[in-house]
Design an enzyme around this catalytic site. Structure first.
Site, PDB file in Angstrom:
ATOM      1  CG  ASN A  31      -2.405   0.396   0.457  1.00 50.51           C
ATOM      2  OD1 ASN A  31      -2.529   1.523  -0.018  1.00 50.51           O
ATOM      3  ND2 ASN A  31      -3.348  -0.523   0.374  1.00 50.51           N
ATOM      4  CG  HIS A  42       5.045   3.022   4.796  1.00 52.80           C
ATOM      5  ND1 HIS A  42       6.025   2.108   5.068  1.00 52.80           N
ATOM      6  CD2 HIS A  42       5.459   4.207   5.332  1.00 52.80           C
ATOM      7  CE1 HIS A  42       6.983   2.709   5.767  1.00 52.80           C
ATOM      8  NE2 HIS A  42       6.664   3.976   5.944  1.00 52.80           N
ATOM      9  CB  CYS A  43       4.572  -0.814   0.032  1.00 50.51           C
ATOM     10  SG  CYS A  43       3.856  -1.683   1.391  1.00 50.51           S
ATOM     11  CB  ILE A  44       3.949   2.720  -3.713  1.00 52.31           C
ATOM     12  CG1 ILE A  44       2.892   3.668  -3.122  1.00 52.31           C
ATOM     13  CG2 ILE A  44       3.357   1.347  -3.983  1.00 52.31           C
ATOM     14  CD1 ILE A  44       1.799   4.065  -4.115  1.00 52.31           C
TER      15      ILE A  44
END
Ligand code: KQY
Length: 367
Positions: free
Chosen positions: A353, A355-357
């Protein structure tokens, strides 16, 4: 021009700041691969544009894009978002991007290039090859002109959170997984994190979110608010596998003190769903060996997977039944920030999501 630095960051007084510290930029990368992103990644690209637009209201956004997608990305993104051509295998900047460090004086920044193996290499990685992703951290530090610590250890940015005051949070599920650094003991991993990130205490949650394809990244279950305060994804259905996982994490967080001896205040945020891939969504993904995208599969959905950037919190809208409740928790935890939700199901379908991108670049004081 960047150079590779000998020695360890802690010997040179560098440390990893918390995400709540002032930021200069946020880096992202354009989604393309059709065995992770449905319908040729078009719906995901729209969601990435929405995320980038919101972040750019507070912080400059840099978007990496592959050669063949440059024109498409440039046309979809507003002109104040900087677009840079770079090759990569997928687009998870949190994990393949550099981890930035700041000198104790706050006047100098350097970055870490970890080894990246697509969340598990040949043991249980999600794709092969991952060599282009593995070069992204070094390339971005070169573009930024920041010197580089090349750390020979497999680690993804989403598997750690720091509070900038000596505490690091992670999960045993991920960092002790045989697909990461099987030759290192738990103590050796702790020692390496201390010498590289300038932390002095590691708080180990047993597991990450249920059915998370990263082997339990901490950023999908928990987020640091500021020193001594965290957000934790909790589930109120005792029959859901997430219930016990979150309960065990809460037990650890409630019984530990941080690097400065503080007890940790935990803001509980609800779990969306549970959410599952629909038949239509699964059909839009090309099949490949590593990533399971079958109809009915449970998604690793969590409101903890948000980004803090300067005066803003950007969080994923995932479930209309609890999006508003999640916002209230975030507003209570971040009373000085504006909290903005972005529709994020298309990002979730890719396995992570907001934070990951994203990968934040901390600001240094003008020297
Ligand atoms: O959660 C993350 N940090 C990345 C997720 C990667 C999923 C790849 N399909």
């Amino acid at each position: 021009m960047s150079k590779v630095i000998d020695g360890l960051p802690v010997e040179h007084d560098f440390y990893m700041p918390g995400e709540h510290a002032p930021q200069e930029q946020v880096w992202m990368a354009w989604p393309v691969r059709s065995d992770n992103w449905r319908n040729g990644a078009k719906p995901a690209q729209k969601a990435f544009v929405d995320v980038a637009r919101v972040i750019a209201e507070e912080t400059q956004v840099v978007m990496l894009v592959s050669q063949s997608q440059y024109k498409n990305a440039r046309e979809q993104l507003p002109s104040h978002i900087r677009v840079i051509e770079m090759s990569y295998n997928d687009c998870w900047m949190r994990d393949m991007g550099a981890t930035c460090l700041i000198h104790q004086t706050q006047e100098l920044r350097r970055g870490i290039s970890w080894n990246f193996n697509a969340w598990g290499g040949l043991v249980d990685g999600l794709y092969f090859p991952w060599d282009l992703d593995d070069l992204v951290a070094e390339k971005m530090l070169n573009l930024m002109g920041d010197d580089i610590y090349d750390i020979p250890m497999v680690l993804e940015g989403g598997s750690i959170h720091t509070d900038g005051e000596g505490t690091l949070f992670t999960t045993e599920e991920c960092l002790l997984h045989p697909s990461r650094n099987p030759d290192m003991s738990k103590q050796e991993i702790e020692n390496r994190l201390k010498s590289v990130l300038g932390i002095n205490k590691v708080i180990w949650l047993p597991n990450g979110l249920y059915n998370d394809e990263t082997n339990g990244h901490v950023d999908n279950i928990m987020h640091v608010v500021k020193p001594g305060e965290v957000i934790l994804t909790c589930c109120d259905d005792p029959n859901d596998p997430q219930y016990r996982i979150s309960q065990k994490a809460l037990d650890v967080l409630s019984s530990e003190t941080d690097a400065k001896g503080r007890t940790i205040k935990v803001h509980k945020i609800p779990m969306p769903g549970p959410l599952y891939i629909t038949e239509e969504e699964a059909e839009g993904v090309d099949s490949s060996d590593g990533m399971e995208r079958h109809a009915g599969e449970r998604l690793g959905a969590s409101y903890s997977n948000f980004l803090v950037t300067n005066n803003l919190v950007v969080y994923p809208l995932l479930d209309e039944h609890c999006d508003e409740q999640a916002k209230e928790v975030l507003e209570c935890a971040f009373p000085e920030h504006q909290v903005v939700g972005v529709k994020a199901r298309e990002i979730l379908l890719g396995g992570g999501n907001i934070h990951c991108i994203t990968q934040q670049i901390p600001k240094v004081k003008a020297g």
